[in-house]
Design a protein around this motif. Structure first.
Motif: not given
Length: 302
Positions: A93-118
């Protein structure tokens, strides 16, 4: 000197991170006056001013910055530890706060979050997408995602993608009307869609390289924007040349809607990295996010 009371310290860290008493009150679920009183009590006990207050802004003083840097990571780890104690066996249980450059979103954030949340449904992930350079320690982030050139040397860096190129592109129609530049200097005679940095206010000079030689070309044109994606959108409409990173236009290059120019001069950067201060390594939510990001990011951004 007495030990600082933890509840007041927790409130102060929220105000320093959000730069607002009212925003901190909303996040903590208390009144603004209660937040102000807690900070005042902490300052009185420590006998030092921690926040500079004006009618329009709130910012940490030098003493406040030192307290944020030293106490912030420890407080986040303590809160995460309390959450883990209350969790079921094997659950984090907890929280992760991330500062992300816009260019990285489609390659790092979008592919990671669905599996990570599951995998970790009780880890809250907060993502601030921003182009400015961020002091992740001072502003209360657990980690950031940037190109390595923007990361401070004292940070732990975890590679998430392969290297990629920055390219200059235009439509076949634009190139037919205006010709194809053969050298960096010829860009000065072209209509270039220019990017103004939101951070510095300066117009970006296109960076090129060939062998050991480098160029910074002060391109100009009739269109200027502070939004990188808009530069590419305007280039797609045949309004000029744009400078962008190759993975973001892979489909347009594949179909021929956009063409690259000055191929021998295209610079390569090492890729996107997740970074964090070394003392944050023991945070279980962050450790799990790092593992997922290394596994699930789009490694070859081509």
């Amino acid at each position: 000197m007495q030990t600082a009371p933890l509840p007041q310290l927790h409130v102060f860290l929220a105000v320093a991170r959000l730069r607002s008493f009212s925003s901190a009150a909303r996040e903590l679920g208390v009144s603004t006056s209660a937040v102000s009183q807690a900070v005042k009590q902490l300052e009185e006990q420590l006998r030092v001013v921690l926040l500079t207050r004006t009618t329009r802004s709130v910012a940490p003083t030098e003493a406040g910055k030192r307290l944020v840097e030293s106490a912030g990571p420890a407080m986040r780890q303590a809160l995460a530890a309390l959450g883990e104690v209350a969790a079921r066996p094997g659950e984090v249980v907890g929280r992760v706060r991330l500062s992300v450059g816009r260019m990285a979103v489609p390659f790092v954030i979008v592919p990671v979050l669905p599996t990570f949340r599951v995998r970790h449904p009780r880890i809250e992930v907060e993502i601030a997408v921003e182009e400015r350079l961020v002091d992740i320690v001072e502003e209360g982030y657990d980690a950031g995602v940037r190109l390595t050139e923007s990361i401070e040397r004292d940070m732990v860096q975890v590679r998430l993608t392969d290297a990629f190129r920055f390219v200059i592109v235009g439509t076949p129609g634009y190139l037919e009307r205006n010709g194809t530049p053969r050298t960096p200097e010829e860009l000065l005679r072209h209509e270039c869609i220019t990017f103004r940095s939101p951070r510095t206010g300066a117009l970006y000079a296109w960076e090129l390289e060939r062998g050991r030689r480098t160029w910074r070309v002060p391109v100009r044109g009739g269109l200027i924007t502070n939004e990188p994606e808009l530069c590419v959108t305007l280039a797609r409409q045949g309004l000029g040349l744009a400078y962008t990173f190759e993975p973001s236009i892979a489909e347009e290059l594949r179909t021929g809607r956009l063409k690259t120019v000055l191929e021998p001069y295209t610079p390569t950067v090492p890729g996107f990295f997740l970074y964090f201060p070394s003392r944050a390594q023991q945070s279980a939510p962050l450790r799990l996010f790092v593992e997922a990001a290394r596994e699930l990011s789009v490694r070859a951004v081509k």
